[in-house]
Design a protein around this motif. Structure first.
Motif, PDB file in Angstrom:
ATOM      1  N   ARG A  62       0.807  -1.172   0.072  1.00 17.89           N
ATOM      2  CA  ARG A  62      -0.072   0.237   0.022  1.00 17.89           C
ATOM      3  C   ARG A  62       0.829   1.318   0.155  1.00 17.89           C
ATOM      4  N   ARG A 111      -3.139   0.611  -4.091  1.00 20.02           N
ATOM      5  CA  ARG A 111      -4.120   0.663  -2.852  1.00 20.02           C
ATOM      6  C   ARG A 111      -4.056  -0.555  -2.011  1.00 20.02           C
ATOM      7  N   ARG A 112      -4.074  -1.859  -2.848  1.00 20.70           N
ATOM      8  CA  ARG A 112      -4.114  -3.145  -2.372  1.00 20.70           C
ATOM      9  C   ARG A 112      -3.492  -3.956  -3.519  1.00 20.70           C
ATOM     10  N   TYR A 160      -3.290  -8.435  -3.929  1.00 19.71           N
ATOM     11  CA  TYR A 160      -3.812  -9.794  -3.296  1.00 19.71           C
ATOM     12  C   TYR A 160      -4.088 -10.750  -4.476  1.00 19.71           C
ATOM     13  N   ILE A 213      -3.767  -6.262  -8.432  1.00 19.39           N
ATOM     14  CA  ILE A 213      -3.574  -4.832  -7.792  1.00 19.39           C
ATOM     15  C   ILE A 213      -4.710  -3.965  -8.073  1.00 19.39           C
ATOM     16  N   ARG A 237      -4.877   3.587  -6.533  1.00 14.40           N
ATOM     17  CA  ARG A 237      -5.858   4.588  -5.866  1.00 14.40           C
ATOM     18  C   ARG A 237      -6.379   5.404  -6.866  1.00 14.40           C
ATOM     19  N   TYR A 246      -9.667  -3.991 -10.343  1.00 15.62           N
ATOM     20  CA  TYR A 246      -8.321  -4.356 -10.084  1.00 15.62           C
ATOM     21  C   TYR A 246      -7.825  -5.040 -11.411  1.00 15.62           C
TER      22      TYR A 246
END
Length: 102
Positions: free
Chosen positions: A12, A46-47, A49, A58, A61, A68
């Motif tokens: 992040r 932003r994240r 996973y 991914i 932002r 994603y």
């Protein structure tokens, strides 16, 4: 890459650069995204996973929260160093005076 499938740089707030042309990505088109990352542009993580299909993804932002993208389409953004900055690390090797025998 870490064992989890998420690289250590994908945290992040990290800056990344898009390296994949997402305009033809089937999943992006199927999901109906109206905005996609542009090759060469920098974005902020932003994240990151692993999605339910086992693919590292991914969220950025600069895009909607529920958008994603395939993480493999990004690389960490690193500041370009100037030649003088690189040389500063080796300057001490360049000026090695040899003792003069008397």
């Amino acid at each position: 890459w870490q064992l989890s499938g998420i690289p250590a740089w994908a945290v992040r707030g990290a800056k990344v650069v898009c390296v994949l042309d997402f305009t033809t990505a089937r999943t992006v088109n199927d999901l109906g995204y109206t905005a996609i990352p542009i090759v060469g542009q920098a974005y902020t993580v932003r994240r990151a996973y692993i999605c339910r299909y086992g693919v590292p993804v991914i969220a950025l932002r600069e895009f909607e929260v529920d958008q994603y993208f395939d993480l493999r389409g990004f690389r960490p953004a690193v500041a370009l160093k100037t030649e003088s900055e690189d040389l500063a690390h080796f300057r001490h090797h360049l000026d090695q005076r040899q003792p003069v025998d008397a």
